[in-house]
Design an enzyme around this catalytic site. Structure first.
Site, PDB file in Angstrom:
ATOM      1  N   HIS A 161     107.989  48.242  31.555  1.00 12.63           N
ATOM      2  CA  HIS A 161     106.761  48.239  32.344  1.00 12.63           C
ATOM      3  C   HIS A 161     106.897  49.261  33.478  1.00 12.63           C
ATOM      4  O   HIS A 161     108.008  49.614  33.871  1.00 12.63           O
ATOM      5  CB  HIS A 161     106.539  46.862  32.985  1.00 12.63           C
ATOM      6  CG  HIS A 161     106.088  45.799  32.034  1.00 12.63           C
ATOM      7  ND1 HIS A 161     106.771  44.624  31.843  1.00 12.63           N
ATOM      8  CD2 HIS A 161     104.993  45.721  31.231  1.00 12.63           C
ATOM      9  CE1 HIS A 161     106.131  43.863  30.963  1.00 12.63           C
ATOM     10  NE2 HIS A 161     105.054  44.514  30.570  1.00 12.63           N
ATOM     11  N   CYS A 248     108.286  40.126  38.288  1.00 11.28           N
ATOM     12  CA  CYS A 248     107.666  39.491  37.110  1.00 11.28           C
ATOM     13  C   CYS A 248     107.464  37.998  37.286  1.00 11.28           C
ATOM     14  O   CYS A 248     106.652  37.386  36.603  1.00 11.28           O
ATOM     15  CB  CYS A 248     108.536  39.693  35.872  1.00 11.28           C
ATOM     16  SG  CYS A 248     109.248  41.301  35.729  1.00 11.28           S
TER      17      CYS A 248
END
Ligand code: CIR
Length: 253
Positions: A161, A248
Site C-alpha cells: 500500500h 493499518c
C-alpha cells in the site's frame, strides 16, 4: 487534531492473514496483547476509542484502516480488492454513522483500500497498487471534490500500500522510504528518509502532535525525534507477520 479512533479486535483466524513475508504465522494471544497496548496508546493520546468485535470469518479484519477513509468532512467506505477481505466492509456504514452525517462509498468495478490513501491537509495522495485501481482513485477524487478536498494518484511499483512506505507527520514533515524517496509529488515536503533496513517503520502514525512508531527501529526513532516529535513505541510484531503496520490497525479522525 484527532478526537476518535475505531479499531477491530483480531480474531483467532488472524493466523491465516494474507502475507508476503517469511516471518511465520502470528501468535493469536500475542496479537491480542499487542492490540490491547495499541488501544491503550490511543487512549493515552486522549482519543475516544471504539473497539469493534472480531470478525472471525475475515483473518485480515483487524486492519480496519483499509475499509474506510475518514476525512474531516465525510467518511468513505472503500472496496477491498481481494475476495477474502471484501466482507470486511459490512456493518461499517452503521458504525461510521455514529460520527458522520455523510457517508460515501467506492463502488465496483473500482477497488480501493485506504492503506493506499494518505491525507496531507486537504489533499489526499492515492496509491495505484495491486489493491487500488485507477477507477477506485477516480471515484475517490470525485467524492473528495464535493467537499472541496483534492486527490492525486501515485503509481506503486513494489509496496503493498502507499502508506506501507510513506507517512505524513503534519507540519510539512513526511517519512519516505524505498520507491517513494524519488517520488516527485513528495519533493515539496520536508522528507525524512528511512533506510531500507528500517522501511517497516516508514509506516508510523502522527496523532495529535506525537508519533507512534513500531519498536525496533532506532534510527527512524532518532530521525523523528530530531524533527521535534515525542515518539511512542509499540510492538506490533504479530501484525507485521501478515504485512500490517501501525496505521493499518485503526481509523483516526
Ligand atoms: C493484507 O494483505 O491485506 C493484509 N494482510 C495486510 C493489510 C495491511 N494494511 C495496510 O497496509 N493498510
Amino acid at each position: 487534531m484527532f478526537r476518535y479512533a475505531i479499531v477491530r479486535s483480531p480474531g483467532p483466524s488472524i493466523i491465516d492473514g494474507i502475507t508476503s513475508s517469511s516471518l511465520g504465522k502470528p501468535v493469536y494471544t500475542l496479537a491480542l496483547e499487542q492490540h490491547t497496548k495499541y488501544v491503550e496508546a490511543l487512549e493515552n493520546l486522549r482519543l475516544e476509542v471504539q473497539i469493534l468485535p472480531e470478525k472471525e470469518l475475515f483473518p485480515d479484519s483487524a486492519f480496519l484502516e483499509d475499509v474506510a477513509l475518514c476525512t474531516p468532512s465525510c467518511a468513505i467506505i472503500t472496496q477491498p480488492a481481494l475476495f477474502s477481505r471484501r466482507g470486511e466492509i459490512e456493518g461499517m456504514k452503521e458504525v461510521l454513522a455514529e460520527y458522520y452525517s455523510t457517508i460515501e462509498e467506492i463502488l465496483p468495478p473500482a477497488t480501493l483500500e485506504a492503506g493506499d490513501v494518505m491525507m496531507a491537509g486537504n489533499h489526499f495522495f492515492i496509491g495505484i497498487s495491486n489493491r487500488t485501481n485507477t477507477e477506485g482513485a477516480d471515484q475517490l477524487i470525485k467524492i473528495l471534490s464535493k467537499y472541496k478536498l483534492t486527490g492525486s494518484k501515485i503509481p506503486l511499483e513494489k509496496m503493498l500500500h502507499l502508506k506501507s512506505g510513506v507517512s505524513y507527520l503534519e507540519n510539512n514533515n513526511m517519512l519516505v522510504s524505498g520507491e517513494f524517496i524519488k517520488t516527485k509529488e513528495f519533493e515539496s515536503y520536508n522528507r525524512i528518509i528511512i533506510a531500507d533496513e528500517e522501511c517497516y517503520a516508514a509506516n508510523s502514525v502522527w496523532i495529535n502532535g506525537k508519533v507512534l512508531i513500531p519498536e525496533g527501529f532506532p534510527d527512524t526513532r532518532k530521525k523523528i525525534e530530531k524533527a521535534g516529535y515525542e515518539t511512542i513505541l509499540l510492538n506490533v510484531s504479530e501484525f507485521r507477520k501478515i504485512d500490517g503496520g501501525l496505521s493499518c490497525l485503526s481509523l483516526r479522525f
